[in-house]
Enzyme design. Sequence first.
Site, short mmCIF file in Angstrom:
data_model
loop_
_atom_site.label_atom_id
_atom_site.label_comp_id
_atom_site.label_asym_id
_atom_site.label_seq_id
_atom_site.Cartn_x
_atom_site.Cartn_y
_atom_site.Cartn_z
N GLY A 245 0.73 -1.13 0.06
CA GLY A 245 0.12 0.04 -0.01
C GLY A 245 0.72 1.16 -0.17
O GLY A 245 2.00 1.17 -0.37
N SER A 246 0.41 2.45 0.53
CA SER A 246 1.12 3.68 0.58
C SER A 246 2.17 3.77 1.37
O SER A 246 2.37 2.96 2.59
CB SER A 246 0.06 4.74 0.72
OG SER A 246 -0.40 4.51 2.19
N GLY A 250 2.46 2.27 5.63
CA GLY A 250 3.82 1.66 6.03
C GLY A 250 4.22 2.40 6.98
O GLY A 250 4.85 1.56 8.05
N GLU A 267 5.63 -3.54 1.12
CA GLU A 267 5.75 -3.44 -0.28
C GLU A 267 4.96 -1.91 -0.74
O GLU A 267 3.75 -2.07 -0.69
CB GLU A 267 5.53 -4.31 -1.04
CG GLU A 267 5.91 -4.42 -2.17
CD GLU A 267 5.01 -4.05 -3.37
OE1 GLU A 267 5.28 -2.64 -3.94
OE2 GLU A 267 4.05 -4.68 -4.07
N CYS A 301 1.99 0.00 -8.49
CA CYS A 301 2.99 0.67 -7.83
C CYS A 301 4.19 0.83 -8.71
O CYS A 301 5.17 1.54 -8.45
CB CYS A 301 3.43 -0.12 -6.37
SG CYS A 301 3.62 -1.81 -6.83
#
Length: 513
Positions: A245-246, A250, A267, A301
């Site tokens: 995710g963003s 994270g 990730e 991403c």
Amino acid sequence: MPDPATTPLPDTDRLRARADACLRRCGAVPGPDAGDLVARTPITGGVLRRLASSTPEQVTEAVGAAHRAFGVWRTTPAPVRGALVKRLGELLAEHHEDLAELITLEAGKIRTEARGEVQEMVDVCDFAVGLSRQLYGRTMPSERPGHRLSESWHPLGVVGVVSAFNFPAAVWSWNTAIALVCGDAVVWKPSELTPLTSMACAALLSEAAADVGAPTDVHRLVLGHRAVGEVLVADPRVALVSATGSVRMGREIGPRVAARFGRCLLELGGNNAVIVTPSADPDLAVRGIVFAAAGTAGQRCTTLRRVIVHEDIADVLVERLIRAYAELGIGDPFAETTLVGPLIRAASGEAMAAALDRARADGGDVLVGGERVPRPEAPDAVYVRPAIVRMPGQTEIVREETFAPILYLLTYRTFDQAIALNNGVPHGLSSGVFTRDHREAERFLAADGSDCGIANVNIGTSGAEIGGAFGGEKETGGGRESGSDAWRAYMRRATNTINYSDELPLAQGVDFG
Ligand code: UN1
């Protein structure tokens, strides 16, 4: 060929019926069409189905059940665990079209990309099945006579998988197929934007478990918003949190898991670039750039967000890119001629417009695109023309990740400058160089070249194969998923020293009387 920008969008009722049929065929039983979790389709912005989010108690119960299943699963021989993943791969392949259709309905991906995502799941299952007989540990020479030194890899525990809307199924499969052969149990919290795809995947995994006699609770699905993820992440029985995710997400998850000494595999975002050098094959470069920048409507991403082109060839490249962009079909992702589907939600369109405003304020020149494609029949859907913006330098907005199809164009004079620009962003996911000069290619891949987890030559930044380890450095989070030896993150290592002699020599020559 019909222009999808002017071809009417399907109506939501039809899309809802298609989603229901796919769910049914995958054996997913969604329950009553009510609740706080609203599954929408970005194709029209309409509602596909309402669902109930998991309560905190249900999340805790799911972790408990998975933890109990882990107790059995961890001693099931790894090749037997592989049989579950083998069956899962077969079922995913059997339901290829249903899953691809759900991905198009919920994430708005065009057909070929949605099918590609399902193929990625089938591929990673194949990989994991092979891996189930290859969870190798090393044997090292012991410094002591009559001793053997080796390491064993053991299952870790419950893996909490938190996944994003843009790969609603594949990222789950990278984690789950590997975690399962490693002997872990999985609790999955998918994006709140793509619950139906996750229900179909989870149903197929349950079916696979029933078929091979594996404990059903080795995989549990929990649905809902952020609060659901928070309960999962906080549970001390979750040994590894694998989150996609963003960067913002994270930053929240990482410290929470670290505070309880859990493991994290992150990730996060990317701000990926390619360098185009004077020796590049122009056809290859243009095709690679357009797929990586405009594909998935700029919502991977790994999406290409920056082109760093040598100043001598910038004008020629720009002209070719503008021509290619003019031909991108934008509209209903189910339509044959569409290459760019909708953005996932209104906020993405707003973020794109705001980023373009900031780029203009920095002296950027929007060469093509950036505008909304009006769809009066579906005012809640967001269709945009992918944009190319020529920038005078790598300003703050260029260094940010905007999850929309904006491609910033920067120029360079020396290859060192190009590498500095490539690396001059907070993220470190993917990168590429288009060149026919061997020295440039090798330099890009060298220790003082690209600082990203993925560094390609004559390929764009997206569309990695599952066989390699996937992930990146810096604010991308450092995790590696999928192929190569990424499996090690899902296991714990024990170092074993075995003394088969009648003596007790101490290491380092210590004499203790
Ligand atoms: C992602 O966008 O989170 O390399 C994953 C790629 C795909 C995976 C992207 N195989 O573009």
